[in-house]
Design an enzyme around this catalytic site. Structure first.
Site, mmCIF file in Angstrom:
data_model
loop_
_atom_site.group_PDB
_atom_site.id
_atom_site.type_symbol
_atom_site.label_atom_id
_atom_site.label_comp_id
_atom_site.label_asym_id
_atom_site.label_seq_id
_atom_site.Cartn_x
_atom_site.Cartn_y
_atom_site.Cartn_z
ATOM 1 N N HIS A 109 0.797 -1.217 -0.005
ATOM 2 C CA HIS A 109 0.122 0.089 0.038
ATOM 3 C C HIS A 109 0.756 1.357 -0.039
ATOM 4 O O HIS A 109 0.503 2.208 0.625
ATOM 5 C CB HIS A 109 -0.872 -0.060 1.147
ATOM 6 N N HIS A 178 -9.396 1.894 0.814
ATOM 7 C CA HIS A 178 -9.456 0.707 1.608
ATOM 8 C C HIS A 178 -10.484 0.832 2.869
ATOM 9 O O HIS A 178 -10.065 0.406 3.891
ATOM 10 C CB HIS A 178 -8.056 0.745 2.349
ATOM 11 N N GLU A 309 -11.641 -4.111 -2.439
ATOM 12 C CA GLU A 309 -10.685 -2.913 -2.930
ATOM 13 C C GLU A 309 -10.539 -2.976 -4.434
ATOM 14 O O GLU A 309 -9.983 -3.915 -4.784
ATOM 15 C CB GLU A 309 -9.400 -2.991 -2.239
#
Length: 344
Positions: A109, A178, A309
């Site tokens: 991420h 997220h 996601e």
């Protein structure tokens, strides 16, 4: 008709440069959503049940302090590259790039300080808010000055999230939000009574560090076949699954398409996910452990939320047969995801 309101939410700690964090409240007849200029975080998303009662269906914190401390990316936009890059390494034009390793041997991420941990510049729109930031060349090891816009717009029952970016050098990019959802209302103990379907004929098997093996496997005859709705708790038991944290491979194309649907029978709430992205990571909050104090002093145990996601496939920068994840100078990255809420 959507109203948009902005208000102060807090200040960044001095060691983070201070800076005011604002909250933007988007409200229609059927949905109310609150979004921060820090990390483009969705802190609240209230939607009606079949009796017309509103509940907040996303996990998060009451104060800015919760979001500036370590947490599992609640509600945030993550990037430059969502999900995992194996060993935090990739090569471009013969040059090796090394990223920060923040997920075992991998980069996750965006690295140590990804897009979820920075202040964005907001602009109020008639029915939403647009956030902008410049990610400088070399930030977190990624090449190129990357200009990024994230736009949230609310129209009736539909929340649209649009991501746009331009880069001065070739760079991998994959942006997502997220948010952790529980359609029973945040703070509910689990999502076992949710019924889920995902429009995917294949998924990506992963190794023990959650990196795709490279195989694109058919869902047919496996616990990953979610093309027809399954009740989550019973499905996990039936297939002896500890939970999902996998990319489902969506039908390719730039057009909007319905890719996932979640129904919560007790409240009647339905959430549909539509997107232009090539993949969707279905995650069932396997790493939540009840240690975080959330909104209204709620605790969030394992499996108390799910994430859907929309994004490119994990580690695509190292897998030539995965969908292209590279943005070149002069091109534009442009993807949209729509969350549609209703009741039955």
């Amino acid at each position: 008709m959507t109203t948009v309101r902005r208000e102060a939410f807090g200040r960044m700690p001095p060691e983070e440069g201070g800076g005011e964090v604002e909250k933007f409240v988007l409200q229609s007849d059927s949905v109310r959503v609150e979004i921060l200029s820090f990390g483009c975080i969705i802190t609240t998303l209230e939607t009606k049940d079949r009796d017309g009662h509103f509940s907040d269906v996303v996990l998060g914190f009451d104060t800015l302090e919760g979001y500036t401390r370590k947490h599992p990316f609640f509600g945030a936009v993550v990037g430059r590259v969502a999900n995992r890059i194996a060993k935090g390494r990739f090569s471009l034009d013969g040059k090796e790039h090394q990223l920060f390793l923040n997920n075992g041997p991998n980069s996750l991420h965006g690295g140590a300080k990804g897009f979820d941990k920075v202040l964005w510049s907001p602009q109020v729109l008639p029915s939403g808010v647009r956030f902008f930031r410049l990610s400088p060349d070399g930030e977190e090891g990624y090449p190129g000055d990357l200009r990024v816009w994230v736009t949230y717009t609310l129209s009736g029952r539909e929340l649209a999230i649009n991501y746009q970016a331009q880069s001065s050098k070739t760079t991998p990019i994959s942006l997502t939000n997220h948010a952790y959802f529980n359609l029973a209302g945040q703070g509910s103990q689990d999502v076992y009574d949710h019924e889920i379907s995902i429009e995917a004929d294949s998924y990506l098997p992963v190794d023990d560090t959650k990196i795709p093996t490279g195989e694109v496997a058919a869902v047919q005859g496996t616990g990953f076949d979610l093309r027809q709705p399954v009740e989550l708790g019973k499905h996990l038991q039936k297939f002896y699954l500890d939970g999902f944290d996998h990319n489902f491979c969506l039908h390719q194309g730039q057009d909007r398409r319905l890719v996932a649907r979640v129904f919560h029978p007790p409240t009647g709430r339905i959430m549909e996910v539509h997107t232009t992205q090539p993949g969707i990571q279905f995650y069932t909050g396997n790493n939540l452990d009840g240690s975080l104090k959330g909104k209204g002093a709620a605790t969030y145990p394992k499996h108390s939320a799910f994430c859907l996601e929309t994004q490119n496939w994990p580690d695509a920068v190292n897998r030539p047969h995965f969908p292209n994840v590279l943005l070149h100078p002069g091109e534009e990255y442009n993807h949209t995801t729509w969350l549609v809420f209703s009741t039955a």
